[in-house]
Design an enzyme around this catalytic site. Structure first.
Site, PDB file in Angstrom:
ATOM      1  N   HIS A  49       0.842  -1.195   0.000  1.00 13.83           N
ATOM      2  CA  HIS A  49       0.000   0.000   0.000  1.00 13.83           C
ATOM      3  C   HIS A  49       0.876   1.244   0.000  1.00 13.83           C
ATOM      4  O   HIS A  49       2.105   1.149   0.151  1.00 13.83           O
ATOM      5  CB  HIS A  49      -0.942   0.011   1.206  1.00 13.83           C
ATOM      6  CG  HIS A  49      -0.261  -0.111   2.534  1.00 13.83           C
ATOM      7  ND1 HIS A  49       0.571   0.855   3.033  1.00 13.83           N
ATOM      8  CD2 HIS A  49      -0.265  -1.100   3.451  1.00 13.83           C
ATOM      9  CE1 HIS A  49       1.029   0.480   4.198  1.00 13.83           C
ATOM     10  NE2 HIS A  49       0.553  -0.721   4.475  1.00 13.83           N
TER      11      HIS A  49
HETATM   12  P1  TYD Z   1      -2.103  -2.869   7.759  1.00 13.91           P
HETATM   13  O1  TYD Z   1      -1.297  -1.611   7.872  1.00 13.91           O
HETATM   14  O2  TYD Z   1      -3.300  -2.835   6.856  1.00 13.91           O
HETATM   15  O3  TYD Z   1      -1.134  -4.058   7.366  1.00 13.91           O
HETATM   16  P2  TYD Z   1      -0.764  -4.620   5.905  1.00 13.91           P
HETATM   17  O4  TYD Z   1      -0.749  -3.443   4.979  1.00 13.91           O
HETATM   18  O5  TYD Z   1       0.555  -5.274   6.085  1.00 13.91           O
HETATM   19  O6  TYD Z   1      -1.846  -5.580   5.554  1.00 13.91           O
HETATM   20  O7  TYD Z   1      -2.563  -3.290   9.214  1.00 13.91           O
HETATM   21  C1  TYD Z   1      -3.250  -4.494   9.459  1.00 13.91           C
HETATM   22  C2  TYD Z   1      -4.342  -4.246  10.474  1.00 13.91           C
HETATM   23  O8  TYD Z   1      -3.809  -3.688  11.665  1.00 13.91           O
HETATM   24  C3  TYD Z   1      -5.415  -3.286   9.979  1.00 13.91           C
HETATM   25  O9  TYD Z   1      -6.671  -3.853  10.263  1.00 13.91           O
HETATM   26  C4  TYD Z   1      -5.260  -2.055  10.818  1.00 13.91           C
HETATM   27  C5  TYD Z   1      -4.482  -2.492  12.022  1.00 13.91           C
HETATM   28  N1  TYD Z   1      -3.496  -1.475  12.436  1.00 13.91           N
HETATM   29  C6  TYD Z   1      -3.791  -0.634  13.487  1.00 13.91           C
HETATM   30  O10 TYD Z   1      -4.881  -0.699  14.092  1.00 13.91           O
HETATM   31  N2  TYD Z   1      -2.874   0.304  13.865  1.00 13.91           N
HETATM   32  C7  TYD Z   1      -1.673   0.429  13.228  1.00 13.91           C
HETATM   33  O11 TYD Z   1      -0.845   1.294  13.592  1.00 13.91           O
HETATM   34  C8  TYD Z   1      -1.392  -0.443  12.125  1.00 13.91           C
HETATM   35  C9  TYD Z   1      -0.103  -0.333  11.372  1.00 13.91           C
HETATM   36  C10 TYD Z   1      -2.332  -1.380  11.760  1.00 13.91           C
END
Ligand code: TYD
Length: 131
Positions: A49
């Site tokens: 992303h």
């Molecule tokens: P995400 O950043 O979407 O991970 P990836 O891009 O690797 O799939 O994060 C995964 C989940 O964690 C998403 O549901 C949101 C949650 N999250 C938080 O609540 N706080 C944070 O600081 C981060 C990075 C993720």
């Protein structure tokens, strides 16, 4: 500032070494959030992303992984495998993390609190917006 590896201070000591990071000094933003990624199966990838507004600094605290940065035109792969080097990622960069070694630990410092609206999760949309 472009995506780049930043070398952190390293205090060598026979009792064990030490590194540190200060906001707006070693990295060009104020740290608003810290998260870490652990227990990643070897064949998995994370973080495909871009962020509209968030800057990041990524450190391999343990083990190794690759951070793949794509600016919409060019792709660069940064291999992270030392706890005293970090990768600065400016906003509006497509980034993915892959090739995690067993027991690797990725520390991520960010310039913003978590905000789901800050994500761009569609690469084609990202390429359009970055133009
Ligand atoms: P995400 O950043 O979407 O991970 P990836 O891009 O690797 O799939 O994060 C995964 C989940 O964690 C998403 O549901 C949101 C949650 N999250 C938080 O609540 N706080 C944070 O600081 C981060 C990075 C993720």
């Amino acid at each position: 500032m472009n995506p780049q590896i930043i070398q952190l201070p390293k205090i060598l000591d026979h009792r064990g070494n030490l590194s540190f990071i200060e906001s707006n000094y070693h990295i060009p933003f104020k740290i608003e959030r810290t998260f870490w990624i652990f227990d990643v199966p070897g064949d998995e990838s994370r973080g495909g992303h871009a962020y509209k507004n968030t800057e990041e600094f990524i450190v391999a605290l343990s083990g190794s992984f690759d951070v793949v940065i794509n600016d919409g035109v060019n792709e660069t792969i940064f291999h992270m495998n030392r706890s005293y080097y970090g990768l600065y990622v400016p906003k509006m960069m497509w980034r993915e993390m892959r090739n995690f070694s067993t027991n690797s630990l990725a520390l991520v410092l960010t310039s913003t609190p978590y905000c789901a609206d800050d994500y761009i999760r569609d690469f084609n949309l990202y390429k359009q917006q970055v133009k």
